[in-house]
Design a protein around this motif. Structure first.
Motif, short mmCIF file in Angstrom:
data_model
loop_
_atom_site.label_atom_id
_atom_site.label_comp_id
_atom_site.label_asym_id
_atom_site.label_seq_id
_atom_site.Cartn_x
_atom_site.Cartn_y
_atom_site.Cartn_z
N ASP A 46 -13.91 5.01 -9.85
CA ASP A 46 -14.56 5.93 -8.91
C ASP A 46 -14.84 5.26 -7.56
OD1 ASP A 46 -14.46 7.82 -10.89
OD2 ASP A 46 -16.59 7.67 -11.41
N ILE A 47 -15.26 4.02 -7.59
CA ILE A 47 -15.58 3.31 -6.35
C ILE A 47 -14.30 2.98 -5.57
CG2 ILE A 47 -16.53 1.16 -5.39
CD1 ILE A 47 -18.59 1.22 -7.68
N GLN A 48 -13.19 2.71 -6.27
CA GLN A 48 -11.94 2.37 -5.61
C GLN A 48 -11.42 3.50 -4.73
OE1 GLN A 48 -9.09 1.05 -8.53
NE2 GLN A 48 -10.35 -0.70 -9.10
N ILE A 49 -11.89 4.70 -4.97
CA ILE A 49 -11.46 5.83 -4.15
C ILE A 49 -11.84 5.61 -2.69
CG2 ILE A 49 -11.88 8.29 -3.72
CD1 ILE A 49 -12.20 8.60 -6.79
N TRP A 50 -13.00 5.05 -2.46
CA TRP A 50 -13.46 4.84 -1.07
C TRP A 50 -13.60 3.37 -0.68
CZ3 TRP A 50 -18.13 2.35 -1.23
CH2 TRP A 50 -18.90 2.52 -2.36
N ASP A 51 -13.44 2.44 -1.62
CA ASP A 51 -13.51 1.02 -1.30
C ASP A 51 -12.31 0.31 -1.90
OD1 ASP A 51 -14.09 -1.63 -0.81
OD2 ASP A 51 -16.09 -1.59 -1.71
N LYS A 52 -11.28 0.15 -1.10
CA LYS A 52 -10.03 -0.44 -1.58
C LYS A 52 -10.15 -1.94 -1.84
CE LYS A 52 -8.05 3.52 -1.13
NZ LYS A 52 -8.07 4.41 -2.25
#
Length: 81
Positions: A46-52
């Motif tokens: 879920d976090i990878q969606i906005w923090d690559k």
């Protein structure tokens, strides 16, 4: 994820923080660990969606070990106090 199972296990571990107790309760630990790792895996996705920047991280990269191998260490202090 059922956080209550995790918190219950950790409370019991705090009360009985010995290798013997841990070995007797290893199945419960494995179950809680599997559940927690699944939660962390989903959280990372879920976090990878906005923090690559966290792309490719696995739960094991983000979680402290529950114990420390002190068999060959001169320093026998706990891993985490």
């Amino acid at each position: 994820m059922n956080f209550q199972n995790t918190f219950t296990f950790l409370k019991k571990l705090k009360e009985h923080n010995t290798k013997e107790w841990f070995d007797e309760n290893r199945k419960e630990y494995e179950s809680v660990k599997k559940d927690f790792n699944s939660y962390i895996r989903q959280l990372l996705a879920d976090i990878q969606i906005w923090d690559k920047d966290i792309m490719g991280l696995e739960p094991k990269d983000c979680i402290f070990r529950i114990n420390r191998d002190i068999r060959f260490s001169k320093d026998k202090s706990p891993y985490k106090t």
